[in-house]
Design a protein around this motif. Structure first.
Motif, mmCIF file in Angstrom:
data_model
loop_
_atom_site.group_PDB
_atom_site.id
_atom_site.type_symbol
_atom_site.label_atom_id
_atom_site.label_comp_id
_atom_site.label_asym_id
_atom_site.label_seq_id
_atom_site.Cartn_x
_atom_site.Cartn_y
_atom_site.Cartn_z
ATOM 1 N N ARG A 117 0.840 -1.215 0.000
ATOM 2 C CA ARG A 117 0.000 0.000 0.000
ATOM 3 C C ARG A 117 0.872 1.261 0.000
ATOM 4 N NH1 ARG A 117 -3.164 -2.183 4.097
ATOM 5 N NH2 ARG A 117 -4.855 -3.365 3.180
ATOM 6 N N THR A 118 1.900 1.246 0.866
ATOM 7 C CA THR A 118 2.792 2.409 0.959
ATOM 8 C C THR A 118 3.478 2.672 -0.381
ATOM 9 O OG1 THR A 118 3.212 1.741 3.217
ATOM 10 C CG2 THR A 118 4.702 3.390 2.318
ATOM 11 N N LEU A 119 3.977 1.607 -0.991
ATOM 12 C CA LEU A 119 4.697 1.764 -2.263
ATOM 13 C C LEU A 119 3.771 2.351 -3.326
ATOM 14 C CD1 LEU A 119 6.639 -1.636 -2.320
ATOM 15 C CD2 LEU A 119 7.652 0.634 -2.036
ATOM 16 N N SER A 120 2.533 1.921 -3.285
ATOM 17 C CA SER A 120 1.581 2.388 -4.285
ATOM 18 C C SER A 120 1.128 3.829 -4.007
ATOM 19 C CB SER A 120 0.386 1.430 -4.299
ATOM 20 O OG SER A 120 -0.737 2.042 -4.831
ATOM 21 N N LYS A 121 0.707 4.057 -2.787
ATOM 22 C CA LYS A 121 0.113 5.373 -2.487
ATOM 23 C C LYS A 121 1.176 6.464 -2.309
ATOM 24 C CE LYS A 121 -3.662 3.095 -2.603
ATOM 25 N NZ LYS A 121 -4.076 2.797 -3.975
ATOM 26 N N ASP A 122 2.240 6.162 -1.571
ATOM 27 C CA ASP A 122 3.226 7.206 -1.281
ATOM 28 C C ASP A 122 4.239 7.405 -2.406
ATOM 29 O OD1 ASP A 122 1.864 7.216 1.033
ATOM 30 O OD2 ASP A 122 3.490 6.472 2.307
ATOM 31 N N ARG A 123 4.605 6.290 -3.056
ATOM 32 C CA ARG A 123 5.655 6.433 -4.080
ATOM 33 C C ARG A 123 5.121 6.324 -5.495
ATOM 34 N NH1 ARG A 123 10.424 2.677 -1.882
ATOM 35 N NH2 ARG A 123 11.145 2.994 -4.004
ATOM 36 N N GLY A 124 3.846 6.116 -5.626
ATOM 37 C CA GLY A 124 3.229 6.063 -6.956
ATOM 38 C C GLY A 124 3.645 4.850 -7.772
ATOM 39 N N MET A 125 4.089 3.806 -7.081
ATOM 40 C CA MET A 125 4.535 2.597 -7.780
ATOM 41 C C MET A 125 3.325 1.795 -8.251
ATOM 42 S SD MET A 125 7.331 -0.013 -6.225
ATOM 43 C CE MET A 125 8.669 1.104 -5.967
ATOM 44 N N THR A 126 3.391 1.321 -9.483
ATOM 45 C CA THR A 126 2.312 0.482 -10.001
ATOM 46 C C THR A 126 2.618 -0.966 -9.616
ATOM 47 O OG1 THR A 126 2.090 1.987 -11.838
ATOM 48 C CG2 THR A 126 1.113 -0.199 -12.125
ATOM 49 N N ILE A 127 1.641 -1.630 -9.040
ATOM 50 C CA ILE A 127 1.915 -2.988 -8.552
ATOM 51 C C ILE A 127 0.935 -3.983 -9.171
ATOM 52 C CG2 ILE A 127 2.005 -4.465 -6.488
ATOM 53 C CD1 ILE A 127 2.800 -1.778 -5.003
ATOM 54 N N ILE A 128 1.538 -5.013 -9.779
ATOM 55 C CA ILE A 128 0.711 -6.103 -10.308
ATOM 56 C C ILE A 128 0.994 -7.285 -9.404
ATOM 57 C CG2 ILE A 128 0.312 -7.662 -12.257
ATOM 58 C CD1 ILE A 128 1.472 -5.568 -14.094
ATOM 59 N N PHE A 129 -0.028 -7.872 -8.879
ATOM 60 C CA PHE A 129 0.281 -9.076 -8.118
ATOM 61 C C PHE A 129 -0.702 -10.203 -8.351
ATOM 62 C CE2 PHE A 129 -2.114 -9.675 -4.176
ATOM 63 C CZ PHE A 129 -2.757 -8.456 -3.996
ATOM 64 N N THR A 130 -0.134 -11.396 -8.335
ATOM 65 C CA THR A 130 -0.970 -12.584 -8.512
ATOM 66 C C THR A 130 -1.044 -13.283 -7.166
ATOM 67 O OG1 THR A 130 0.775 -14.186 -8.926
ATOM 68 C CG2 THR A 130 0.041 -12.894 -10.808
ATOM 69 N N THR A 131 -2.184 -13.846 -6.888
ATOM 70 C CA THR A 131 -2.348 -14.576 -5.636
ATOM 71 C C THR A 131 -3.552 -15.510 -5.750
ATOM 72 O OG1 THR A 131 -2.649 -14.353 -3.243
ATOM 73 C CG2 THR A 131 -3.759 -12.717 -4.595
ATOM 74 N N HIS A 132 -3.558 -16.494 -4.877
ATOM 75 C CA HIS A 132 -4.741 -17.353 -4.794
ATOM 76 C C HIS A 132 -5.535 -16.998 -3.541
ATOM 77 C CE1 HIS A 132 -3.819 -19.817 -8.228
ATOM 78 N NE2 HIS A 132 -2.572 -19.926 -7.824
ATOM 79 N N VAL A 133 -4.969 -16.036 -2.768
ATOM 80 C CA VAL A 133 -5.654 -15.611 -1.550
ATOM 81 C C VAL A 133 -6.613 -14.476 -1.917
ATOM 82 C CG1 VAL A 133 -5.348 -14.857 0.850
ATOM 83 C CG2 VAL A 133 -3.544 -16.183 -0.268
ATOM 84 N N LEU A 134 -7.877 -14.808 -2.116
ATOM 85 C CA LEU A 134 -8.829 -13.825 -2.629
ATOM 86 C C LEU A 134 -9.161 -12.743 -1.601
ATOM 87 C CD1 LEU A 134 -11.090 -16.268 -4.634
ATOM 88 C CD2 LEU A 134 -9.246 -14.837 -5.481
ATOM 89 N N TYR A 135 -9.033 -13.075 -0.356
ATOM 90 C CA TYR A 135 -9.245 -12.103 0.715
ATOM 91 C C TYR A 135 -8.262 -10.943 0.554
ATOM 92 C CZ TYR A 135 -8.770 -10.160 5.417
ATOM 93 O OH TYR A 135 -8.660 -9.318 6.479
ATOM 94 N N GLU A 136 -7.056 -11.319 0.194
ATOM 95 C CA GLU A 136 -5.981 -10.345 -0.001
ATOM 96 C C GLU A 136 -6.311 -9.385 -1.156
ATOM 97 O OE1 GLU A 136 -1.959 -12.037 -0.910
ATOM 98 O OE2 GLU A 136 -1.802 -11.503 1.191
ATOM 99 N N VAL A 137 -6.879 -9.947 -2.210
ATOM 100 C CA VAL A 137 -7.252 -9.165 -3.392
ATOM 101 C C VAL A 137 -8.296 -8.138 -2.986
ATOM 102 C CG1 VAL A 137 -8.315 -9.318 -5.687
ATOM 103 C CG2 VAL A 137 -6.771 -11.110 -4.899
#
Lengths: 246, 328
Positions: A179-199
């Protein structure tokens, strides 16, 4: 917001197998984008094509204004990757591993040293920085993997199952970091997961892949709407609807 | 090339930090020192001994002396090649093993560990990985060769007190160069197998089979095929005495097939380069003829070209296969 990633008609065939089927979408700057799908749905192949590691059969992708097919090296300067089951050099410490990767990314020595120390603190490995990786637990390796993906200070971060093998406390730390990387540093993050709660907790938008194609894309409320899900249905049920299971 | 030197540096440091490397390096060094010392003693003996002539053996190399007293060795037997024969053989055995031990898991270990995908995600050319890793291995074998040669030659020179003429220095330098190429060949074989085969245990086994083929199978195959195609002919004299004649084609064929083995090619080239004189018989009288460095070099040129060509071919194969492999 400007598009940082543009995927245009991206297709990959392995013989008769259509691994990625004419995929089109864009990802905005600072967005946390979830790429979901069953095993073999085409997530990893898409990621590898985004990095220019495998050539697409058709189409292309633009990362931060750079075509990954025409200038793969240049495009990789903007992308950090944490692959699934990432491995490290067991005979080296976390610090030595990260310094090696920093050197590969052409980070100047002094800057690399400072950045590595900061990253080790950031992922919570500060008390293990001098310990050889062979003595690390799976969770510690995953934290180191995230530090590795950030060592070149990328514009885009691709995380393949970032919280795999990490305890609940660690998982929470990683989510906070994303969250910090995305909101504070404007980093675009792509992530794959099977943990749908996380999504549900993290993603601004989600793409659900099925048999290489995009079965659905949008915010979670949009996805819910697209399949006419009931109010009581959670994201897991929505995901299964896209997969044709429910 | 982006990342190549970083890869090479890391590979070199990884190699020299491994216990298996230190163990084989120590073995090589001991073997080289012992054989150089023995070679030095045998050379000194041959220089100081005198005696009457009794020709003992053929094959272009003469050993002359009386049968009871000290032996005076001359002809090609007086050459460096004879004194250093066991050092050459030992280097071909242990040097090959060391090179294989360094390179058999170069790429498949990265793949199995899960670090290859990470490496490739960096802004470096894929070539840099294969070049860098090979260069790192090459630096390690160069270090081994330099230490072994300086140690071995230092001991040999101190035992023999041999005069270091330009000729001798040139021959020894070429010996060193060829030994380096020999190790580079096995390094490339290990690299190729680590790219082609999925697991380090399989590539280790395959590398050892290649090494065994080089030191045993191919030379024996040369002999066997030679015997099949050019069998020994039995003829009878007028008195009915049988005599056996080896057909001339046998030696040629055996030499060609055996020479395909890197180990045999290495020994042939080095022997040829270190041979300083030959024994010839003129009207039954033995004469020693000097062989210049240029002549020695020219006579070993076909093998030398094959040797370098083999190295380039194996490395090129490794490079092409690695570049074409898809990452999944």
């Amino acid at each position: 917001m400007a598009s940082v990633i543009e995927i245009k008609n991206l297709t990959k065939k392995y013989g008769d197998l259509l691994a990625v089927d004419h995929v089109n979408y864009t990802i905005e700057e600072g967005e946390i984008f979830g790429l979901l799908g069953h095993n073999g749905a085409g997530k990893t192949t898409t990621i590898l094509m985004l990095l220019g590691l495998i050539p697409p059969t058709e189409g292309t992708a633009i990362v931060n204004g750079v075509d990954v097919i025409k200038e793969p090296l240049q495009s990789r300067r903007h992308v950090g990757l944490l692959p699934e089951n990432a491995g490290f050099y067991e005979n080296l410490t976390a610090r030595q591993n990260l310094l090696f990767y920093a050197e590969l990314a052409d980070v100047p020595d002094k800057e690399a040293s400072e950045r590595v120390e900061k990253l080790i603190d950031q992922v919570g490995l500060d008390d293990k920085r001098g310990v050889k990786v062979s003595a690390y637990s799976r969770g510690m390796r995953q934290r180191l993997g995230i530090a590795q993906s950030l060592v070149r200070d990328p514009k885009v971060l691709i995380l393949d199952e970032p919280t795999q093998g990490i305890d609940p406390e660690g998982t929470q730390d990683i989510r906070k970091l994303i969250r910090t990387l995305s909101k504070d540093r404007g980093m675009t993050i792509i992530f794959t997961t099977h943990v749908l709660y996380e999504v549900n907790k993290l993603c601004d938008r989600v793409a659900i892949m099925k048999n290489g194609a995009i079965a659905g894309i949008g915010t979670i409320p949009e996805l819910r709407k697209q399949v006419n899900a009931d109010e009581g249905e959670d994201f897991e049920q929505i995901f299964l609807r896209y997969q044709g299971v429910v | 090339m982006a990342g190549m030197l970083t890869m090479a540096k890391k590979e070199f440091l990884d190699i020299i930090g491994e216990k298996k490397f230190m163990l084989i390096f120590a073995t090589l060094l001991i073997v080289i020192l012992v054989s150089a010392y023995q070679g030095g003693l045998s050379y000194s003996e041959s220089q100081s001994a005198t005696g009457s002539f009794t020709f003992e053996s053929g094959q272009g190399r003469g050993r002359v002396g009386n049968t009871t007293g000290p032996v005076m060795v001359f002809g090609s037997a007086q050459s460096l090649s004879n004194s250093l024969e066991s050092m050459i053989t030992n280097f071909s055995l242990v040097g090959g093993v060391l090179a294989i031990a360094i390179s058999f898991d170069t790429i498949n270990n990265e793949r199995q560990r899960g670090s290859l995908k990470t490496l490739l995600s960096y802004p470096i050319y894929r070539d840099s990985i294969v070049y860098g890793k090979y260069l790192g291995g090459l630096l390690a074998v160069t270090m081994v060769s330099v230490v072994s040669f300086l140690g071995g030659m230092g001991l040999f020179i101190s035992v023999t007190g041999i005069e270091m003429t330009t000729d001798t220095v040139l021959r020894l330098a070429m010996f060193f160069g060829v030994s380096l190429v020999y190790m580079a060949i096995f390094l490339a074989i290990g690299l190729l197998l680590s790219i082609v085969l999925p697991s380090p245990s399989t590539s280790l086994l395959a590398s050892m089979i290649v090494w065994l083929s080089s030191i045993q199978l191919i030379p024996n195959l040369g002999y066997a095929i030679g015997q099949i195609l050019y069998p020994v002919r039995m003829t009878f004299s007028q008195t009915g005495e049988p005599s056996f004649t080896q057909q001339t084609g046998f030696t040629t064929l055996r030499t060609i097939i055996s020479g395909l083995s890197p180990s045999t090619a290495y020994e042939n080239i080095v022997n040829s380069l270190l041979t300083t004189s030959s024994l010839e018989f003129t009207s039954g009288t033995p004469t020693v003829t000097s062989i210049s460095v240029t002549t020695a070099l020219m006579s070993s040129l076909p093998s030398l070209l094959y040797f370098v060509g083999l190295l380039i071919a194996i490395f090129a194969a490794a490079y092409v296969v690695f570049m074409r492999q898809e990452i999944r």
